[in-house]
Design a protein around this motif. Sequence first.
Motif, PDB file in Angstrom:
ATOM      1  N   PRO A   1      66.950-110.970   0.107  1.00  0.00           N
ATOM      2  CA  PRO A   1      66.076-110.077   0.877  1.00  0.00           C
ATOM      3  C   PRO A   1      64.616-110.531   0.813  1.00  0.00           C
ATOM      4  O   PRO A   1      64.128-110.948  -0.241  1.00  0.00           O
ATOM      5  CB  PRO A   1      66.254-108.723   0.175  1.00  0.00           C
ATOM      6  N   VAL A   2      63.933-110.447   1.971  1.00  0.00           N
ATOM      7  CA  VAL A   2      62.505-110.787   2.012  1.00  0.00           C
ATOM      8  C   VAL A   2      61.685-109.685   2.687  1.00  0.00           C
ATOM      9  O   VAL A   2      60.467-109.839   2.833  1.00  0.00           O
ATOM     10  CB  VAL A   2      62.263-112.138   2.735  1.00  0.00           C
ATOM     11  N   GLY A   3      62.330-108.588   3.072  1.00  0.00           N
ATOM     12  CA  GLY A   3      61.558-107.504   3.679  1.00  0.00           C
ATOM     13  C   GLY A   3      62.435-106.371   4.182  1.00  0.00           C
ATOM     14  O   GLY A   3      63.630-106.559   4.456  1.00  0.00           O
ATOM     15  N   GLU A   4      61.840-105.171   4.252  1.00  0.00           N
ATOM     16  CA  GLU A   4      62.515-103.981   4.787  1.00  0.00           C
ATOM     17  C   GLU A   4      61.463-103.098   5.422  1.00  0.00           C
ATOM     18  O   GLU A   4      60.307-103.069   4.988  1.00  0.00           O
ATOM     19  CB  GLU A   4      63.227-103.222   3.660  1.00  0.00           C
ATOM     20  N   GLY A   5      61.846-102.397   6.479  1.00  0.00           N
ATOM     21  CA  GLY A   5      60.908-101.504   7.148  1.00  0.00           C
ATOM     22  C   GLY A   5      61.582-100.743   8.270  1.00  0.00           C
ATOM     23  O   GLY A   5      62.784-100.468   8.214  1.00  0.00           O
ATOM     24  N   VAL A   6      60.814-100.391   9.286  1.00  0.00           N
ATOM     25  CA  VAL A   6      61.356 -99.673  10.437  1.00  0.00           C
ATOM     26  C   VAL A   6      61.069-100.485  11.694  1.00  0.00           C
ATOM     27  O   VAL A   6      60.175-101.345  11.721  1.00  0.00           O
ATOM     28  CB  VAL A   6      60.742 -98.260  10.573  1.00  0.00           C
ATOM     29  N   TYR A   7      61.844-100.221  12.743  1.00  0.00           N
ATOM     30  CA  TYR A   7      61.643-100.949  13.995  1.00  0.00           C
ATOM     31  C   TYR A   7      61.819-100.007  15.174  1.00  0.00           C
ATOM     32  O   TYR A   7      62.363 -98.904  15.057  1.00  0.00           O
ATOM     33  CB  TYR A   7      62.642-102.111  14.129  1.00  0.00           C
ATOM     34  N   ALA A   8      61.338-100.466  16.316  1.00  0.00           N
ATOM     35  CA  ALA A   8      61.576 -99.756  17.574  1.00  0.00           C
ATOM     36  C   ALA A   8      61.763-100.793  18.672  1.00  0.00           C
ATOM     37  O   ALA A   8      61.073-101.820  18.701  1.00  0.00           O
ATOM     38  CB  ALA A   8      60.410 -98.829  17.913  1.00  0.00           C
TER      39      ALA A   8
ATOM     40  N   VAL B   1      59.422-104.193  17.999  1.00  0.00           N
ATOM     41  CA  VAL B   1      58.261-104.009  17.132  1.00  0.00           C
ATOM     42  C   VAL B   1      58.739-103.501  15.772  1.00  0.00           C
ATOM     43  O   VAL B   1      59.712-102.750  15.690  1.00  0.00           O
ATOM     44  CB  VAL B   1      57.253-103.019  17.767  1.00  0.00           C
ATOM     45  N   TYR B   2      58.089-103.945  14.688  1.00  0.00           N
ATOM     46  CA  TYR B   2      58.480-103.486  13.363  1.00  0.00           C
ATOM     47  C   TYR B   2      57.244-103.217  12.515  1.00  0.00           C
ATOM     48  O   TYR B   2      56.159-103.756  12.764  1.00  0.00           O
ATOM     49  CB  TYR B   2      59.380-104.524  12.668  1.00  0.00           C
TER      50      TYR B   2
ATOM     51  N   LYS C   1      55.096-110.179   9.126  1.00  0.00           N
ATOM     52  CA  LYS C   1      53.809-109.507   8.989  1.00  0.00           C
ATOM     53  C   LYS C   1      54.009-108.058   8.556  1.00  0.00           C
ATOM     54  O   LYS C   1      55.128-107.550   8.533  1.00  0.00           O
ATOM     55  CB  LYS C   1      53.065-109.534  10.336  1.00  0.00           C
ATOM     56  N   GLU C   2      52.903-107.392   8.227  1.00  0.00           N
ATOM     57  CA  GLU C   2      52.974-105.958   7.935  1.00  0.00           C
ATOM     58  C   GLU C   2      53.373-105.190   9.190  1.00  0.00           C
ATOM     59  O   GLU C   2      54.145-104.236   9.145  1.00  0.00           O
ATOM     60  CB  GLU C   2      51.636-105.455   7.405  1.00  0.00           C
ATOM     61  N   LYS C   3      52.837-105.614  10.349  1.00  0.00           N
ATOM     62  CA  LYS C   3      53.211-105.073  11.647  1.00  0.00           C
ATOM     63  C   LYS C   3      53.397-106.253  12.582  1.00  0.00           C
ATOM     64  O   LYS C   3      52.534-107.120  12.674  1.00  0.00           O
ATOM     65  CB  LYS C   3      52.126-104.152  12.213  1.00  0.00           C
ATOM     66  N   GLY C   4      54.515-106.291  13.274  1.00  0.00           N
ATOM     67  CA  GLY C   4      54.782-107.416  14.162  1.00  0.00           C
ATOM     68  C   GLY C   4      55.492-106.977  15.423  1.00  0.00           C
ATOM     69  O   GLY C   4      56.099-105.904  15.471  1.00  0.00           O
ATOM     70  N   SER C   5      55.409-107.821  16.445  1.00  0.00           N
ATOM     71  CA  SER C   5      56.043-107.484  17.716  1.00  0.00           C
ATOM     72  C   SER C   5      56.428-108.754  18.463  1.00  0.00           C
ATOM     73  O   SER C   5      55.755-109.786  18.344  1.00  0.00           O
ATOM     74  CB  SER C   5      55.109-106.640  18.577  1.00  0.00           C
ATOM     75  N   PHE C   6      57.525-108.666  19.218  1.00  0.00           N
ATOM     76  CA  PHE C   6      57.996-109.776  20.035  1.00  0.00           C
ATOM     77  C   PHE C   6      58.421-109.238  21.403  1.00  0.00           C
ATOM     78  O   PHE C   6      58.928-108.126  21.514  1.00  0.00           O
ATOM     79  CB  PHE C   6      59.213-110.471  19.409  1.00  0.00           C
ATOM     80  N   ILE C   7      58.239-110.052  22.430  1.00  0.00           N
ATOM     81  CA  ILE C   7      58.917-109.789  23.691  1.00  0.00           C
ATOM     82  C   ILE C   7      60.357-110.255  23.499  1.00  0.00           C
ATOM     83  O   ILE C   7      60.592-111.343  22.975  1.00  0.00           O
ATOM     84  CB  ILE C   7      58.250-110.554  24.850  1.00  0.00           C
ATOM     85  N   ILE C   8      61.324-109.446  23.912  1.00  0.00           N
ATOM     86  CA  ILE C   8      62.724-109.779  23.693  1.00  0.00           C
ATOM     87  C   ILE C   8      63.498-109.683  25.001  1.00  0.00           C
ATOM     88  O   ILE C   8      63.393-108.687  25.724  1.00  0.00           O
ATOM     89  CB  ILE C   8      63.349-108.880  22.594  1.00  0.00           C
ATOM     90  N   SER C   9      64.230-110.748  25.323  1.00  0.00           N
ATOM     91  CA  SER C   9      65.014-110.824  26.553  1.00  0.00           C
ATOM     92  C   SER C   9      66.430-111.278  26.235  1.00  0.00           C
ATOM     93  O   SER C   9      66.665-111.991  25.251  1.00  0.00           O
ATOM     94  CB  SER C   9      64.376-111.805  27.547  1.00  0.00           C
ATOM     95  N   THR C  10      67.378-110.871  27.081  1.00  0.00           N
ATOM     96  CA  THR C  10      68.791-111.203  26.897  1.00  0.00           C
ATOM     97  C   THR C  10      69.218-112.227  27.939  1.00  0.00           C
ATOM     98  O   THR C  10      68.921-112.076  29.132  1.00  0.00           O
ATOM     99  CB  THR C  10      69.677-109.953  27.024  1.00  0.00           C
TER     100      THR C  10
END
Length: 358
Positions: free
Chosen positions: A194-201, A212-213, A231-240
């Motif tokens: 494990p290298v991290g845990e948090g919440v996402y949307a 975003v997390y 990062k402490e707060k991070g975000s990506f554009i995500i496409s399928t």
Amino acid sequence: MAKSNHQEGDRSATGEKHKIEHEAPPNPQRVKVEKQQTLEESLNKDKDEKSERTDNTKSKQEDELEAKQESAVMPGEEPDVPPNILEKGIIYFFIRGRVNIENPEAVDDVARTFILLRPIEKDAKLGDGPIGDARNNRLIALPKKKLPVGGNDRFMIFVEKSNASFKDLKKSFLDGADYETKTAGTRHTPAAIPVGEGVYALTTTGRESHLVYMLTIPEKLGSAQEGLGIKEKGSFIISTKNPNYAGPANARLPESPEFPTEVIDEFRSLRWLPSKPIHLDYPNAQLLLVGESSGVEKALEPQEKDETNSAENPEEFVESLAEEDFQRMRHLSGHQSESIYADLQARAEGYPQLKTAF
């Protein structure tokens, strides 16, 4: 992904359709006549099969009841969900060292990075205790090892497991394994770290989807997180990716996702679609993560219709969830590693501790 990228993909040459391999016809064989069962043997077999089905049903019901009782997830407690929130939940980051490397000392020692998503109800709050096993976990693999951090970083990832239970994850993901090779003898695949845990949307801005997390553990980032792009707060554009178009030769999977007809119809002739939660529920779904150096602002920007109702500001909504998770994880167990494993219904003993430094 931005519209211009989708249009560029549409103008490019159409890739090869996914080829279906047909099974070879069976070889003609002499029919084997089985020994006829006696009435007593038949009745005993039926009785054993019925008993096994009853035990399996009872075990499943008991597991579901236990998971429900232990869960810190409280649905219906968050009524003012912003309309651009497609999904929310708990996120975990893991790495696995290369073969025979138990303790990676650099990013190059990492075989692969993983994102584990555990969705919860959009209108749920988090109370005390572990989140419980809803058997809806998704394991996403990042072959590039690092997370994208800027707009020039465009990394293909894929869904390795979906609708997985914690028990399944312990056996097939968290644990290490030994295997034999003809040339090198016994090789060892290390346990996941494990290298991290948090919440996402998972959010939408209309033309794009964003993942975003906000990190809860570790409370202070180390060189391991920095090296992996966490990062402490991070975000990506995500496409399928449309599975009907072949991807790059170095990014093709042996099998395509078994998307339902309604998902396939949405693609039409498009090579990419903004990701939706349903896309993440199918193994082998290929996704494109594009880094966002601006942080989470764009991904959590309020939509116009937010201002006309009582919905909470999207960024405050996710920050509130992060605070609930912070308080929950603090009281789960002693060390941060123990909290992560307790959340996944695993004992920390025998598993690698949270890694913060290379």
